[in-house]
Design an enzyme around this catalytic site. Structure first.
Site: not given
Ligand code: BES
Ligand code: ZN
Ligand code: ZN
Length: 495
Positions: A277, A351
């Site tokens: 990230k 997931r």
């Molecule tokens: N933990 C994150 C989602 C999240 C984002 C929670 C902002 C709280 C605040 C999750 O694991 C994630 O990174 N999801 C990705 C999925 C994508 C790669 C399909 C996302 O939403 O960018």
């Molecule tokens: Zn994530």
């Protein structure tokens, strides 16, 4: 903060702060204060005419009594518009009042029960909401700062005052319920606010064990790798912290074969893994175990509330870290269900840990599944921090959850699970891939991924990515962890 219920007249009650209320737009208040005291009524009426008291929801006006009442000060809290008044307004008003009490350093606070008289709400529900708003409203994460400008002030006692003896029993029962539910939600907040170097998978599992023991819940703590939970392990293997999967079981109806599984995403820190990230706001990813905290908070209440249901709480716990041992984009891994998964993006890790928990839930005999997860940034884009997203396979179950969420003021909004989303997670080289098309409907494609593992079992998924952790405080919700959706889950199980 201690909570007490007393049968007394508010004007006769000696306390540091007396809380009364006013609806918006009332120029000639009569009885909304519940006050038998004419002088106080007159003063509130005057201030209302002059506009200093306007009854706007959550606005508090302080009146110094100078010995005219037994109370040292009076706080008039606004209840908002009469036609919009509901239990959520009660919580908001109660939170505003208790914050004012803390500000003016009132140790003993007496309050009338907003809505129980003139507002027309059921007395027990109103008392519950007053206590919920107050206990949730004074929450503050203790933290680790050793140097503070001044020590935190705590309100010592909140007294719910009612002069009608016949209502006291209902108020006591509502107050008791409100207190244990709000404390459980505050506890969930604490777990989420805790930094990830403290709240490791191991620390969380130990805490879950302690909670299970106190509440007489059957408990197991498993090593995911040894159990064949390859999908969970694929997320965990880049980290130095060992992963865990814990389960706590409550049997409220031993004769029934029905069993509700509550599954909470427990990523104690989500760096994204190799699909790292951006560093901006990455610290907030300590909150990626908010689903796990809500499930644990809910399980901790069941032996007290005794719903006639069988419930198993299942919590997969791990960090998501990059390293030479980490899963890489493009890798194919297995799962407890046997399906192979192409890991297109290691940041779609929630997931991956949830599906092994789902399969484990089915092995443990779950007949209904509810999962709670900070799953997608797309859910934050769609709904902001105002509402959680809800997606599922069983409309009856979804409706039941939405109804529960409405009752406790934790907004939820249903999003679709069309076949197109299931198509988008089909892989060329494995049974399924962990993301759909980049930037398209990620809450729904995430749910589509989960649905393959859920199969025919009635299921609902709650995406709390936007609602679990707030940038700034709002009503009875503090900055940081909110404890969402403990109250909804409790309400859902009590129905
Ligand atoms: N933990 C994150 C989602 C999240 C984002 C929670 C902002 C709280 C605040 C999750 O694991 C994630 O990174 N999801 C990705 C999925 C994508 C790669 C399909 C996302 O939403 O960018
Ligand atoms: Zn994530
Ligand atoms: Zn995550």
């Amino acid at each position: 903060m201690k909570i007490r219920v007393e049968c007394a007249s508010i004007t006769e009650y000696k306390c540091d702060l007396l809380v009364v209320n006013e609806f918006e737009g009332v120029k000639q208040p009569g009885g909304a204060t519940g006050a038998a005291d004419k002088a106080l009524e007159g003063l509130i009426a005057k201030l209302s005419r002059e506009g200093e008291i306007d009854g706007k929801l959550g606005k508090v006006t302080l009146i110094h009594c100078h010995g005219k009442l037994k109370a040292d000060k009076v706080a008039v809290v606004g209840l908002g518009k009469r036609d919009k008044f509901d239990l959520e307004a009660v919580r908001t008003a109660a939170a505003a009042a208790i914050k004012k009490a803390r500000e003016v350093k009132a140790k003993t606070v007496a309050t009338i029960i907003h809505g129980a008289g003139i507002g027309g709400l059921a007395v027990e529900e109103a008392a519950k909401a007053v206590v919920e708003g107050s206990v949730l409203g004074v929450y503050k994460f203790a933290g680790y700062a050793r140097e503070k400008e001044e020590p935190d002030f705590q309100v010592e006692t909140l007294i719910l005052i009612e002069c009608d003896k016949k209502k006291i029993k209902a108020i006591e029962s509502g107050a008791r319920l409100g207190l244990i539910i709000a404390e459980a939600e505050n506890h969930a907040r604490d777990l989420v606010n805790e930094p990830s170097n403290k709240m490791t998978p191991t620390a969380f599992a130990k805490l879950a064990q302690r909670i299970a023991k106190i509440n007489n819940l059957k408990f197991v703590s498993l090593d995911p790798k040894a159990e064949g939970m390859d999908s969970l392990w694929a997320v965990a293997k880049g980290s130095n912290e060992p992963p865990r999967l814990v389960a706590l079981e409550y049997k409220g109806n031993p004769k029934s074969k029905e069993k509700i599984a509550l599954i909470g995403k427990g990523i104690t820190f989500d760096s994204g893994g190799i699909s790292l990230k951006p560093s901006k706001k990455m610290d907030v990813m300590k909150s990626d175990m908010a689903g796990a905290a809500a499930v644990l908070g809910t399980m901790s209440l069941l032996s007290d509330l005794k719903p006639r249901k069988n419930v198993i709480g299942i919590i997969p716990l791990t960090e998501n870290m990059p390293s030479g041992h980490a899963t890489k984009p493009g890798d194919v891994v297995g799962s407890l269900a046997g399906y192979t998964i192409e890991v297109v993006n290691t940041d779609a890790e929630g997931r991956m840990i949830l599906v092994d928990a789902v399969t484990y839930a089915k092995k443990r005999g779950a007949t209904q599944i509810v999962d709670v997860a900070t799953l997608t940034g797309g859910c934050v884009v769609a709904l902001g921090d105002a509402a959680s997203g809800v997606i599922g396979s069983d409309q009856k179950l979804i409706d039941k959850l939405l109804k529960a969420s409405k009752r406790c003021g934790q907004k939820m909004w249903q999003l679709p699970l069309y076949d197109e989303y299931k198509e988008s997670v089909k892989s060329e080289i494995a049974d399924i891939k962990n993301t759909g098309e980049s930037g398209k409907a990620s809450p729904s494609t995430g749910a589509a991924f989960l649905s393959k593992f859920v199969g025919e079992t009635p299921w609902v998924h709650i995406d709390i990515a936007g609602t679990a952790f707030l940038e700034k405080e709002h009503g009875y919700l503090p900055q940081g962890a909110t404890g969402v959706p403990v109250r909804t889950l409790i309400e859902f199980l009590r129905d």
